[in-house]
Design an enzyme around this catalytic site. Sequence first.
Site, PDB file in Angstrom:
ATOM      1  N   CYS A   1     -46.746  86.887 -13.460  1.00  0.00           N
ATOM      2  CA  CYS A   1     -46.915  87.244 -14.969  1.00  0.00           C
ATOM      3  C   CYS A   1     -46.147  88.120 -15.398  1.00  0.00           C
ATOM      4  CB  CYS A   1     -48.403  87.493 -15.164  1.00  0.00           C
ATOM      5  SG  CYS A   1     -49.268  86.240 -14.334  1.00  0.00           S
TER       6      CYS A   1
ATOM      7  N   HIS B   1     -48.617  90.729 -21.690  1.00  0.00           N
ATOM      8  CA  HIS B   1     -49.036  89.433 -20.917  1.00  0.00           C
ATOM      9  C   HIS B   1     -50.386  89.031 -21.369  1.00  0.00           C
ATOM     10  CE1 HIS B   1     -49.988  86.414 -18.369  1.00  0.00           C
ATOM     11  NE2 HIS B   1     -50.776  87.268 -17.488  1.00  0.00           N
TER      12      HIS B   1
ATOM     13  N   ASN C   1     -53.786  81.646 -20.411  1.00  0.00           N
ATOM     14  CA  ASN C   1     -53.074  82.434 -19.735  1.00  0.00           C
ATOM     15  C   ASN C   1     -51.935  81.550 -19.099  1.00  0.00           C
ATOM     16  OD1 ASN C   1     -51.838  83.875 -17.393  1.00  0.00           O
ATOM     17  ND2 ASN C   1     -53.472  85.203 -17.046  1.00  0.00           N
TER      18      ASN C   1
HETATM   19  C1  LIG Z   1     -61.708  86.255 -13.960  1.00  0.00           C
HETATM   20  C2  LIG Z   1     -63.019  87.330 -14.835  1.00  0.00           C
HETATM   21  C3  LIG Z   1     -63.061  86.416 -16.143  1.00  0.00           C
HETATM   22  C4  LIG Z   1     -64.374  87.109 -14.239  1.00  0.00           C
HETATM   23  O1  LIG Z   1     -65.081  87.943 -15.172  1.00  0.00           O
HETATM   24  P1  LIG Z   1     -66.055  88.872 -14.102  1.00  0.00           P
HETATM   25  O2  LIG Z   1     -67.057  89.618 -15.163  1.00  0.00           O
HETATM   26  O3  LIG Z   1     -65.544  89.712 -13.175  1.00  0.00           O
HETATM   27  O4  LIG Z   1     -66.717  87.961 -13.364  1.00  0.00           O
HETATM   28  P2  LIG Z   1     -67.511  87.891 -11.924  1.00  0.00           P
HETATM   29  O5  LIG Z   1     -66.544  87.047 -10.876  1.00  0.00           O
HETATM   30  O6  LIG Z   1     -67.810  89.140 -11.491  1.00  0.00           O
HETATM   31  O7  LIG Z   1     -68.959  87.033 -12.151  1.00  0.00           O
HETATM   32  C5  LIG Z   1     -69.720  87.498 -13.130  1.00  0.00           C
HETATM   33  C6  LIG Z   1     -70.710  86.621 -13.165  1.00  0.00           C
HETATM   34  O8  LIG Z   1     -70.200  85.566 -13.852  1.00  0.00           O
HETATM   35  C7  LIG Z   1     -70.361  84.139 -13.346  1.00  0.00           C
HETATM   36  N1  LIG Z   1     -69.261  83.514 -13.842  1.00  0.00           N
HETATM   37  C8  LIG Z   1     -67.882  83.739 -13.304  1.00  0.00           C
HETATM   38  N2  LIG Z   1     -67.230  82.644 -13.740  1.00  0.00           N
HETATM   39  C9  LIG Z   1     -67.813  81.927 -14.878  1.00  0.00           C
HETATM   40  C10 LIG Z   1     -67.607  81.181 -15.773  1.00  0.00           C
HETATM   41  N3  LIG Z   1     -66.369  80.589 -15.972  1.00  0.00           N
HETATM   42  N4  LIG Z   1     -68.545  80.740 -16.618  1.00  0.00           N
HETATM   43  C11 LIG Z   1     -69.810  81.154 -16.522  1.00  0.00           C
HETATM   44  N5  LIG Z   1     -70.060  82.216 -15.594  1.00  0.00           N
HETATM   45  C12 LIG Z   1     -69.319  82.499 -14.848  1.00  0.00           C
HETATM   46  C13 LIG Z   1     -70.244  84.643 -11.650  1.00  0.00           C
HETATM   47  O9  LIG Z   1     -70.746  83.522 -11.213  1.00  0.00           O
HETATM   48  C14 LIG Z   1     -71.215  85.887 -11.826  1.00  0.00           C
HETATM   49  O10 LIG Z   1     -72.542  85.516 -12.198  1.00  0.00           O
HETATM   50  P3  LIG Z   1     -73.687  86.274 -11.178  1.00  0.00           P
HETATM   51  O11 LIG Z   1     -73.596  87.510 -11.782  1.00  0.00           O
HETATM   52  O12 LIG Z   1     -74.985  85.571 -11.609  1.00  0.00           O
HETATM   53  O13 LIG Z   1     -73.306  86.277  -9.863  1.00  0.00           O
HETATM   54  C15 LIG Z   1     -62.636  88.533 -14.888  1.00  0.00           C
HETATM   55  O14 LIG Z   1     -62.763  89.216 -13.756  1.00  0.00           O
HETATM   56  C16 LIG Z   1     -60.780  88.717 -15.331  1.00  0.00           C
HETATM   57  O15 LIG Z   1     -60.488  88.335 -16.415  1.00  0.00           O
HETATM   58  N6  LIG Z   1     -60.435  89.601 -14.593  1.00  0.00           N
HETATM   59  C17 LIG Z   1     -58.802  89.543 -14.923  1.00  0.00           C
HETATM   60  C18 LIG Z   1     -58.064  88.272 -14.399  1.00  0.00           C
HETATM   61  C19 LIG Z   1     -56.783  88.117 -15.046  1.00  0.00           C
HETATM   62  O16 LIG Z   1     -56.668  88.739 -16.038  1.00  0.00           O
HETATM   63  N7  LIG Z   1     -56.064  87.664 -14.073  1.00  0.00           N
HETATM   64  C20 LIG Z   1     -54.554  87.430 -14.411  1.00  0.00           C
HETATM   65  C21 LIG Z   1     -53.677  88.370 -14.294  1.00  0.00           C
HETATM   66  S1  LIG Z   1     -52.281  87.929 -14.305  1.00  0.00           S
END
Ligand SMILES: CC(C)(COP(=O)(O)OP(=O)(O)OC[C@H]1O[C@@H](n2cnc3c(N)ncnc32)[C@H](O)[C@@H]1OP(=O)(O)O)[C@@H](O)C(=O)NCCC(=O)NCCS
Length: 327
Positions: free
Chosen positions: A125, A249, A283
């Site tokens: 990215c 990004h 993204n």
């Molecule tokens: C990926 C991302 C959106 C996930 O969000 P998060 O808050 O970290 O989510 P988690 O994986 O900790 O999960 C939190 C809860 O949401 C749930 N969950 C995950 N994805 C979900 C979705 N698409 N829809 C609904 N619930 C979801 C999980 O199961 C978890 O549930 P629980 O608490 O009951 O176990 C977030 O971590 C993120 O954006 N990170 C940066 C990623 C990024 O930018 N990557 C690109 C870099 S180039």
Amino acid sequence: MTDRRTLRQNQGPSATRIIGVGSFQPERIVTNDDLSKIMETDDQWIRDRVGIVERRFADKDELLVDMAVKAGTAALIDSGVDPSEVDTVIVPNCTMPSGIPNAAAQVADRIGIKAPGAFDLNAACAGFCYGLGVASDLIRAGSAGKVLVIGAEKLTDSVDPTDRANAIIFADGAGAVLVGPSDTPGIGPVTWGSAGDLVDTISMRDHRYIHQEGQAVFRWATTQIAPIALKALELAGLEPSDVDVLIPHQANLRIVESIAKKLRAKGAREDMDVADDIRYSGNTSSASIPLALDHMRKTGRAKTGDVVLAIGFGAGLSYAGQAFICP
Ligand SMILES: CC(C)(COP(=O)(O)OP(=O)(O)OC[C@H]1O[C@@H](n2cnc3c(N)ncnc32)[C@H](O)[C@@H]1OP(=O)(O)O)[C@@H](O)C(=O)NCCC(=O)NCCS
């Protein structure tokens, strides 16, 4: 008689600028509600956690190379430069289906650029900002005349469609800029780097699908990237208050807003326009910055002469950023 130990090196013009911008997105719009029909997720969760409303997915037979050709062609048309004047093509990407052939040579050929230097560049990215930095420096070194940089990705081929953490984020598209010599400085020095000790936080473990430790990536991006952006400004001799348009990004809207908040705490203006292209594009990795730039220019949010600050970050982990003048 020539001294055999004397060797000539190139020297090019002292300044470069972006002279054209273009982009392409597939036609198929995928909403959060569409995704909630195939996985356990919902519109509000996605809007709240990542800021995405909808994204574009390429069809099965619409390839990364096809999208790159369309974005690159659009950038050339925008610049008014004939393909015959371009001598180098760089295609930052991380989703070509195989290592060979690369995308750049075939993309160049299809655009009508004959026998250019052509290579792909993989910094995930951060790829577009790496590519822009390389393009500018190639010209300044006298190694290239005009360089087409096309960030292009077909991420849907690399995402498990049932993996709700990733399938909601990633999308497809391409964005391009044409870089050429300039009378006045138009592209600031690139600042780049990497954190290879965090390599496992985003990877294609099985060579098939992207896996990421979302929270670790989120923490890294919201703590480590704003200082890099500030360093890019410093290298360009600019202050945070000089920035008219910020294009991080488009990984996650909360990361984008966090970077903007940190820059404002260091003097960036409240009226600095911050790219939010992720809302309708998702993204798109190395395509996200040029896509956002093109959309912001077309809607009048980024105007000719504006100071733009771009900062890319992602798998590697790698990062790169620079300031430039909006064409
Ligand atoms: C990926 C991302 C959106 C996930 O969000 P998060 O808050 O970290 O989510 P988690 O994986 O900790 O999960 C939190 C809860 O949401 C749930 N969950 C995950 N994805 C979900 C979705 N698409 N829809 C609904 N619930 C979801 C999980 O199961 C978890 O549930 P629980 O608490 O009951 O176990 C977030 O971590 C993120 O954006 N990170 C940066 C990623 C990024 O930018 N990557 C690109 C870099 S180039």
